[in-house]
Design a protein around this motif. Structure first.
Motif, mmCIF file in Angstrom:
data_model
loop_
_atom_site.group_PDB
_atom_site.id
_atom_site.type_symbol
_atom_site.label_atom_id
_atom_site.label_comp_id
_atom_site.label_asym_id
_atom_site.label_seq_id
_atom_site.Cartn_x
_atom_site.Cartn_y
_atom_site.Cartn_z
ATOM 1 N N ALA A 126 -3.935 6.250 4.180
ATOM 2 C CA ALA A 126 -3.472 4.878 4.423
ATOM 3 C C ALA A 126 -3.912 3.955 3.283
ATOM 4 O O ALA A 126 -3.153 3.081 2.844
ATOM 5 C CB ALA A 126 -4.014 4.376 5.756
ATOM 6 N N ARG A 127 -5.128 4.153 2.788
ATOM 7 C CA ARG A 127 -5.626 3.356 1.661
ATOM 8 C C ARG A 127 -4.768 3.590 0.420
ATOM 9 O O ARG A 127 -4.457 2.639 -0.327
ATOM 10 C CB ARG A 127 -7.088 3.725 1.388
ATOM 11 C CG ARG A 127 -7.701 3.042 0.153
ATOM 12 C CD ARG A 127 -7.967 1.584 0.399
ATOM 13 N NE ARG A 127 -8.445 0.895 -0.800
ATOM 14 C CZ ARG A 127 -9.740 0.777 -1.140
ATOM 15 N NH1 ARG A 127 -10.688 1.318 -0.378
ATOM 16 N NH2 ARG A 127 -10.074 0.096 -2.218
ATOM 17 N N LEU A 128 -4.373 4.831 0.184
ATOM 18 C CA LEU A 128 -3.527 5.132 -0.962
ATOM 19 C C LEU A 128 -2.141 4.520 -0.815
ATOM 20 O O LEU A 128 -1.533 4.088 -1.809
ATOM 21 C CB LEU A 128 -3.418 6.650 -1.145
ATOM 22 C CG LEU A 128 -4.694 7.343 -1.649
ATOM 23 C CD1 LEU A 128 -4.539 8.855 -1.567
ATOM 24 C CD2 LEU A 128 -5.005 6.907 -3.079
ATOM 25 N N VAL A 129 -1.624 4.491 0.400
ATOM 26 C CA VAL A 129 -0.345 3.816 0.632
ATOM 27 C C VAL A 129 -0.465 2.351 0.223
ATOM 28 O O VAL A 129 0.440 1.789 -0.414
ATOM 29 C CB VAL A 129 0.082 3.932 2.111
ATOM 30 C CG1 VAL A 129 1.294 3.039 2.395
ATOM 31 C CG2 VAL A 129 0.410 5.381 2.467
ATOM 32 N N MET A 130 -1.577 1.732 0.559
ATOM 33 C CA MET A 130 -1.806 0.332 0.211
ATOM 34 C C MET A 130 -1.947 0.153 -1.294
ATOM 35 O O MET A 130 -1.371 -0.778 -1.878
ATOM 36 C CB MET A 130 -3.066 -0.186 0.919
ATOM 37 C CG MET A 130 -3.425 -1.625 0.594
ATOM 38 S SD MET A 130 -4.852 -2.242 1.523
ATOM 39 C CE MET A 130 -6.202 -1.385 0.684
ATOM 40 N N ASP A 131 -2.709 1.029 -1.939
ATOM 41 C CA ASP A 131 -3.062 0.837 -3.337
ATOM 42 C C ASP A 131 -2.071 1.431 -4.338
ATOM 43 O O ASP A 131 -1.941 0.924 -5.462
ATOM 44 C CB ASP A 131 -4.443 1.445 -3.621
ATOM 45 C CG ASP A 131 -5.572 0.660 -2.989
ATOM 46 O OD1 ASP A 131 -5.343 -0.512 -2.601
ATOM 47 O OD2 ASP A 131 -6.682 1.207 -2.872
ATOM 48 N N ARG A 132 -1.398 2.536 -3.949
ATOM 49 C CA ARG A 132 -0.616 3.268 -4.947
ATOM 50 C C ARG A 132 0.859 3.449 -4.599
ATOM 51 O O ARG A 132 1.548 4.232 -5.263
ATOM 52 C CB ARG A 132 -1.249 4.644 -5.181
ATOM 53 C CG ARG A 132 -2.664 4.589 -5.726
ATOM 54 C CD ARG A 132 -3.158 5.977 -6.065
ATOM 55 N NE ARG A 132 -4.562 5.990 -6.461
ATOM 56 C CZ ARG A 132 -5.252 7.085 -6.748
ATOM 57 N NH1 ARG A 132 -4.637 8.279 -6.689
ATOM 58 N NH2 ARG A 132 -6.526 7.018 -7.078
ATOM 59 N N SER A 133 1.318 2.789 -3.565
ATOM 60 C CA SER A 133 2.734 2.888 -3.234
ATOM 61 C C SER A 133 3.338 1.486 -3.157
ATOM 62 O O SER A 133 2.601 0.503 -2.995
ATOM 63 C CB SER A 133 2.933 3.619 -1.896
ATOM 64 O OG SER A 133 2.837 2.706 -0.808
ATOM 65 N N PRO A 134 4.663 1.391 -3.247
ATOM 66 C CA PRO A 134 5.300 0.077 -3.111
ATOM 67 C C PRO A 134 5.497 -0.331 -1.654
ATOM 68 O O PRO A 134 6.076 -1.378 -1.373
ATOM 69 C CB PRO A 134 6.651 0.281 -3.802
ATOM 70 C CG PRO A 134 6.965 1.731 -3.561
ATOM 71 C CD PRO A 134 5.633 2.448 -3.614
ATOM 72 N N HIS A 135 4.967 0.496 -0.716
ATOM 73 C CA HIS A 135 5.209 0.267 0.708
ATOM 74 C C HIS A 135 3.923 -0.026 1.466
ATOM 75 O O HIS A 135 2.821 0.093 0.924
ATOM 76 C CB HIS A 135 5.907 1.487 1.313
ATOM 77 C CG HIS A 135 7.138 1.896 0.565
ATOM 78 N ND1 HIS A 135 8.217 1.055 0.404
ATOM 79 C CD2 HIS A 135 7.458 3.055 -0.076
ATOM 80 C CE1 HIS A 135 9.161 1.667 -0.300
ATOM 81 N NE2 HIS A 135 8.715 2.887 -0.604
ATOM 82 N N SER A 136 4.079 -0.377 2.727
ATOM 83 C CA SER A 136 2.926 -0.624 3.595
ATOM 84 C C SER A 136 2.725 0.478 4.618
ATOM 85 O O SER A 136 1.641 0.600 5.190
ATOM 86 C CB SER A 136 3.096 -1.962 4.335
ATOM 87 O OG SER A 136 3.078 -3.036 3.429
ATOM 88 N N TYR A 137 3.763 1.290 4.881
ATOM 89 C CA TYR A 137 3.705 2.242 5.997
ATOM 90 C C TYR A 137 4.555 3.455 5.668
ATOM 91 O O TYR A 137 5.737 3.324 5.358
ATOM 92 C CB TYR A 137 4.233 1.532 7.246
ATOM 93 C CG TYR A 137 3.951 2.178 8.583
ATOM 94 C CD1 TYR A 137 3.609 3.515 8.720
ATOM 95 C CD2 TYR A 137 4.041 1.423 9.753
ATOM 96 C CE1 TYR A 137 3.363 4.086 9.950
ATOM 97 C CE2 TYR A 137 3.790 1.973 11.002
ATOM 98 C CZ TYR A 137 3.461 3.301 11.087
ATOM 99 O OH TYR A 137 3.215 3.864 12.331
ATOM 100 N N LEU A 138 3.950 4.637 5.733
ATOM 101 C CA LEU A 138 4.678 5.891 5.576
ATOM 102 C C LEU A 138 4.397 6.777 6.784
ATOM 103 O O LEU A 138 3.286 6.777 7.313
ATOM 104 C CB LEU A 138 4.249 6.612 4.299
ATOM 105 C CG LEU A 138 4.604 5.945 2.970
ATOM 106 C CD1 LEU A 138 4.014 6.732 1.804
ATOM 107 C CD2 LEU A 138 6.117 5.811 2.810
ATOM 108 N N ALA A 139 5.403 7.570 7.186
ATOM 109 C CA ALA A 139 5.239 8.384 8.391
ATOM 110 C C ALA A 139 5.811 9.782 8.215
ATOM 111 O O ALA A 139 6.702 10.011 7.394
ATOM 112 C CB ALA A 139 5.924 7.699 9.580
#
Length: 341
Positions: A126-139
């Motif tokens: 979840a931290r990587l989604v915040m820091d290294r992706s253009p999104h807020s939520y992946l599933a």
């Protein structure tokens, strides 16, 4: 007073304002069986105290709040006692689908994942989604693919399954029910009701929805929150609870940070975590006042609990069930580990 002296005083006051008091709180779930064996109570308190001490040491070493909450929740995910990471609740197919979220209140940045099946520490994904992706939520597949791209540690799904959970899934299936408390041995009366398929008639206070979470504020007044869970025992595949939903199970802003636990569906309906912040921002309530109001007025008939810290270094918790696994500490010397009201 000379102009130079005035400027120096203003600078000194500004520095004092920037130096805040740190505070931290940890939870291991709300809704505890009042007959929880003493050895289980002691085990839970020992784990909470260890994780709290880990967070306190990190705050004293000036680690940022968002790093602290990730660190503490990773530790909780690694221990199978609570319902997150290894030891997560099982779906009706006997598999594990985990979810987690993290939020940095300084700029209201957030990351969340759901349906994770192989990631050893969902909170770090979840931290990587915040820091290294253009999104807020992946599933689900997307979250798993992102995990592989980022090189995070993965394991077979069997790693997360424990013998205790497999047994509780069997009981849940016999009862034709979704169990909140799959960690606590059921009393004879409960087992009889389970066998009769009547578990859904029992109140949540008999159970323990053992989601884990951590909130912290550092000496710069930066608030952060993190929450992680395996969900409900015998849940439908694809079920998503409150834990990864920003504003429901997790929220952080400049005023406070909140992590919730309990009946996910009730927490989602009430946007419980965000409501605490809104009560502070728009009604001017204190942290404790906002927490108590949200618990008493916003859950309808749902059962839940939460932990929270403010940017001023205050800490508060609240729950409307029998108990909540919790621990908290402040720079002022407060240190508490408890389960019951």
């Amino acid at each position: 007073m000379a102009g130079k002296e005035i400027q120096e005083m203003k600078g000194s006051e500004g520095g004092a304002r920037r130096r805040r008091r740190w505070a931290i709180a940890v939870h291991g779930g709300a809704g505890v069986d009042p007959k929880l064996p003493l050895e289980k109570q002691a085990q839970a308190e020992k784990i909470l105290a260890r994780c709290l001490q880990l967070g306190v040491a990190a705050l004293r070493s000036n680690l940022a709040a968002v790093d602290v909450v990730e660190l503490v929740v990773r530790e909780l995910e690694t221990d199978p006692f609570f319902n997150s990471g290894r030891g997560s609740a099982l779906t009706r197919k006997g598999t594990v689908e985990m979810e987690a979220s993290i939020m940095d209140g300084q700029r209201r940045r957030c990351g969340a994942v759901s349906g994770v099946t192989t990631v050893k520490n969902p909170i770090s994904l979840a931290r990587l989604v915040m820091d290294r992706s253009p999104h807020s939520y992946l599933a689900f597949h997307g979250a798993e693919q992102f995990a592989r791209e980022q090189g995070v540690e993965t394991v077979e799904n069997a790693y997360f399954v424990t013998e205790d959970n497999a047994e509780m899934l069997r009981l849940a299936k016999e009862a034709g029910s979704i169990l909140f408390d799959y960690r606590v041995p059921m009393a004879a009366g409960c087992r009889a009701e389970a066998a009769a398929g009547e578990m859904n008639s029992l109140p949540l206070s008999v159970y323990a929805a053992e989601t884990v979470g951590c909130v912290a504020v550092d000496t710069q007044g930066r608030c952060a929150a993190a929450t992680s869970t395996g969900g409900l025992m015998n849940k439908m595949e694809g079920r998503i609870g409150d834990s990864p939903l920003i504003g429901a199970g997790t929220y952080a802003c400049k005023a406070c940070a909140v992590s919730c636990t309990g009946e996910g569906e009730a927490i989602i309906r009430s946007t419980l975590a965000r409501d605490v912040a809104a009560l502070m921002e728009y009604k001017g309530l204190s942290l404790d006042g906002a927490v108590q109001y949200a618990i008493k007025e916003r859950l309808d008939e749902g059962k839940a609990g939460l932990i929270a810290v403010s940017s001023d270094g205050d800490v508060a918790c609240g729950f409307n069930c029998v108990g909540m696994f919790r621990a908290y500490a402040t720079e002022d010397g407060l240190f508490h580990v408890g389960i019951w009201d």
